[in-house]
Write an enzyme that holds these catalytic residues in place. Structure first.
Site, PDB file in Angstrom:
ATOM      1  N   GLU A 175      43.814  35.845  36.831  1.00  0.00           N
ATOM      2  CA  GLU A 175      42.499  35.618  37.471  1.00  0.00           C
ATOM      3  C   GLU A 175      41.542  34.782  36.626  1.00  0.00           C
ATOM      4  O   GLU A 175      40.365  35.117  36.484  1.00  0.00           O
ATOM      5  CB  GLU A 175      41.847  36.964  37.835  1.00  0.00           C
ATOM      6  CG  GLU A 175      42.719  37.806  38.754  1.00  0.00           C
ATOM      7  CD  GLU A 175      42.089  39.141  39.142  1.00  0.00           C
ATOM      8  OE1 GLU A 175      41.008  39.476  38.615  1.00  0.00           O
ATOM      9  OE2 GLU A 175      42.701  39.850  39.961  1.00  0.00           O
ATOM     10  N   ASN A 217      48.873  34.429  37.208  1.00  0.00           N
ATOM     11  CA  ASN A 217      48.758  35.318  38.368  1.00  0.00           C
ATOM     12  C   ASN A 217      47.325  35.327  38.887  1.00  0.00           C
ATOM     13  O   ASN A 217      46.377  35.404  38.096  1.00  0.00           O
ATOM     14  CB  ASN A 217      49.148  36.741  37.906  1.00  0.00           C
ATOM     15  CG  ASN A 217      49.340  37.722  39.033  1.00  0.00           C
ATOM     16  OD1 ASN A 217      50.111  37.468  39.959  1.00  0.00           O
ATOM     17  ND2 ASN A 217      48.658  38.859  38.963  1.00  0.00           N
ATOM     18  N   HIS A 253      46.610  40.185  48.060  1.00  0.00           N
ATOM     19  CA  HIS A 253      45.746  41.261  48.572  1.00  0.00           C
ATOM     20  C   HIS A 253      45.104  40.752  49.862  1.00  0.00           C
ATOM     21  O   HIS A 253      44.110  40.024  49.831  1.00  0.00           O
ATOM     22  CB  HIS A 253      44.675  41.626  47.538  1.00  0.00           C
ATOM     23  CG  HIS A 253      45.238  42.239  46.299  1.00  0.00           C
ATOM     24  ND1 HIS A 253      45.846  43.471  46.293  1.00  0.00           N
ATOM     25  CD2 HIS A 253      45.291  41.785  45.023  1.00  0.00           C
ATOM     26  CE1 HIS A 253      46.247  43.765  45.056  1.00  0.00           C
ATOM     27  NE2 HIS A 253      45.928  42.756  44.278  1.00  0.00           N
ATOM     28  N   GLU A 281      51.311  41.452  44.195  1.00  0.00           N
ATOM     29  CA  GLU A 281      50.452  42.637  44.390  1.00  0.00           C
ATOM     30  C   GLU A 281      50.103  42.814  45.865  1.00  0.00           C
ATOM     31  O   GLU A 281      48.947  43.067  46.219  1.00  0.00           O
ATOM     32  CB  GLU A 281      49.147  42.494  43.590  1.00  0.00           C
ATOM     33  CG  GLU A 281      49.345  42.243  42.106  1.00  0.00           C
ATOM     34  CD  GLU A 281      48.039  42.156  41.318  1.00  0.00           C
ATOM     35  OE1 GLU A 281      46.977  42.547  41.837  1.00  0.00           O
ATOM     36  OE2 GLU A 281      48.086  41.682  40.175  1.00  0.00           O
ATOM     37  N   ASP A 283      49.135  43.922  49.398  1.00  0.00           N
ATOM     38  CA  ASP A 283      48.718  45.002  50.289  1.00  0.00           C
ATOM     39  C   ASP A 283      47.949  44.369  51.444  1.00  0.00           C
ATOM     40  O   ASP A 283      47.472  43.256  51.343  1.00  0.00           O
ATOM     41  CB  ASP A 283      47.919  46.123  49.584  1.00  0.00           C
ATOM     42  CG  ASP A 283      46.868  45.664  48.595  1.00  0.00           C
ATOM     43  OD1 ASP A 283      46.305  44.563  48.772  1.00  0.00           O
ATOM     44  OD2 ASP A 283      46.593  46.419  47.635  1.00  0.00           O
TER      45      ASP A 283
HETATM   46  C1  XIL Z   1      43.810  47.551  39.968  1.00  0.00           C
HETATM   47  C2  XIL Z   1      44.482  48.906  39.948  1.00  0.00           C
HETATM   48  O1  XIL Z   1      45.267  49.020  41.118  1.00  0.00           O
HETATM   49  C3  XIL Z   1      43.461  50.012  39.881  1.00  0.00           C
HETATM   50  O2  XIL Z   1      44.090  51.282  39.690  1.00  0.00           O
HETATM   51  C4  XIL Z   1      42.476  49.758  38.742  1.00  0.00           C
HETATM   52  O3  XIL Z   1      41.450  50.749  38.778  1.00  0.00           O
HETATM   53  C5  XIL Z   1      41.875  48.376  38.849  1.00  0.00           C
HETATM   54  O4  XIL Z   1      42.914  47.413  38.885  1.00  0.00           O
HETATM   55  N1  XIL Z   1      44.280  42.485  40.630  1.00  0.00           N
HETATM   56  C6  XIL Z   1      45.103  42.865  39.592  1.00  0.00           C
HETATM   57  C7  XIL Z   1      45.424  44.298  39.381  1.00  0.00           C
HETATM   58  O5  XIL Z   1      45.644  41.981  38.902  1.00  0.00           O
HETATM   59  O6  XIL Z   1      45.620  44.608  38.034  1.00  0.00           O
HETATM   60  C8  XIL Z   1      44.354  45.202  39.963  1.00  0.00           C
HETATM   61  O7  XIL Z   1      44.802  46.547  39.839  1.00  0.00           O
HETATM   62  C9  XIL Z   1      44.070  44.822  41.391  1.00  0.00           C
HETATM   63  C10 XIL Z   1      43.568  43.401  41.486  1.00  0.00           C
END
Ligand code: XIL
Length: 386
Positions: A175, A217, A253, A281, A283
């Site tokens: 990020e 990432n 996401h 990641e 969802d």
């Molecule tokens: C999130 C976790 O899922 C949570 O448990 C934590 O409190 C915060 O981080 N992008 C990422 C992940 O790269 O590491 C993040 O994970 C979600 C967004």
């Protein structure tokens, strides 16, 4: 640049019969590894993905392994790659300066080895979840620029060395760009006076573990726009400098309140740079009841979510360089979404419900993976005739 990695033997053969998955192989498929003891269901996501060489991953909370039987069983049975959801982040591994706490991450790495899974390391350089001794917010620190540089170098060297040989893909930098395509003004950016920290981070990680695939990432790379364009241009500058970057991770996401992104085009253009790509990641959240944050408001929302999941797994399947597909956990009760996206409230973002029962979204992903290696050819009178 791409590097070879272990591949497991293709699992059982599946065919679609009367809309049901029917298996011509035995009920479980041998992972094909040395011990031969490990097995998982032939209709599992991992077995179906293996037939086209695609790793299916999940984010994992190591605390639940061995303490929650159903969670542990699903992690082992359904997935061929694991990512520590938090356990390898800097605040987790070095909460006190100079004292490393590897136990939870080590537990996950051991679980992965036992279950013939690969590990995505997540994440070495980020502005979030830094230890308090280093920075309260990722943008301010009491250390000098030279101290910040030395601290980051040591962190990368120590963590990558600790896990050397156990990590398939490292998210080296997470990020680093905002949604306008501007580099974030983090403590790293400020210490280096620019984005030079990114090249250094990849070089240090590569020196500490030359076998690991090294990824940049980020989220919203799925959409063509200022951010995706900026990262696309930036990784080319890394490549031009000979920086050892192997891949780009698309976090994925997604929310049904936004239109579906042109994910496949973006995967394809990054792959066109000679890089691996991965969904890291995934969802798919939707509007939910504030007092029941995994209960959709719209009864039709789950069908929109099924579409988003299906299109996402299909985009990955269609791009040969997309080497892994990782949802960010698998049970709605354990998802970060309800706690994070609260105005408006969103949730119900994963493939299994709060009781760890598979949802319709699980079955569309399973079906897409089952069909990925080819639908059974029609047979019988008239089949195949125009
Ligand atoms: C999130 C976790 O899922 C949570 O448990 C934590 O409190 C915060 O981080 N992008 C990422 C992940 O790269 O590491 C993040 O994970 C979600 C967004």
């Amino acid at each position: 640049m791409r590097r070879p990695w272990l591949s497991i033997a293709a699992a059982g053969l599946a065919a679609l019969v009367g809309g049901q998955l029917a298996f011509t192989a035995s009920a479980t498929a041998d992972a094909g590894a040395a011990s031969g003891a490990q097995s998982y269901p032939a209709d599992s996501l991992r077995a179906l993905g293996a037939r086209v060489g695609l790793r299916i991953g999940t984010a994992v909370n190591p605390d639940l392994l061995g303490t929650n039987a159903r969670y542990t069983e699903i992690t082992a049975d359904q997935f061929s790659s694991v990512t520590p959801e938090n356990a390898m982040k800097w605040e987790s591994v070095e909460p006190t300066r100079g004292t490393y706490t590897w136990a939870k991450a080590d537990k996950l790495v051991a679980f992965a080895a036992e279950h013939h899974q690969l590990v995505r390391g997540h994440t070495l350089v980020w502005h979030s979840q830094l230890p308090k001794w280093l920075s309260p917010d990722g943008f301010t620190t009491t250390f000098s620029n030279d101290e910040v540089k030395a601290i980051l170098q040591k962190h990368i060297q120590d963590e990558v060395t600790h896990f050397r040989g156990s990590i398939w893909q490292w998210d080296v930098v997470n990020e680093a760009f905002d949604d306008n395509g501007q580099p974030r003004q983090t403590i790293w950016y400020k210490a280096w006076g620019g984005t030079g920290y990114i090249a250094d981070a990849f070089r240090w990680a590569h020196a500490a573990d030359p076998q690991a695939l090294l990824f940049y990432n980020d989220y919203n790379l799925e959409f063509t726009g200022p951010k995706s364009n900026a990262v696309y241009a930036f990784v080319q500058t890394l490549q031009a400098q000979g920086v050892p970057i192997d891949g780009v991770g698309f976090q994925g996401h997604l929310s049904t309140q936004y239109g579906y992104p042109d994910l496949q085009n973006n995967l394809q253009r990054f792959a066109g740079l000679g890089l691996d790509v991965a969904l890291t990641e995934v969802d798919v959240r939707t509007r939910t009841q504030p007092d029941h944050p995994n209960q959709p408001i719209d009864p039709l929302a789950p069908y929109a979510q099924e579409s988003y999941w299906s299109r996402t797994v299909q985009a990955c399947l269609a791009v040969q360089a997309c080497i892994s597909f990782t949802p960010w956990g698998f049970g709605d009760a354990y998802s970060w979404v309800p706690g994070w996206f609260r105005s408006p409230q969103e949730g119900a973002a994963l493939l299994y419900d709060e009781q760890l029962n598979p949802k319709g979204q699980y079955f569309v992903v399973q079906q897409d993976l089952a069909l990925a290696s080819g639908a059974p050819h029609r047979a019988g009178p008239g089949a195949g005739r125009n």
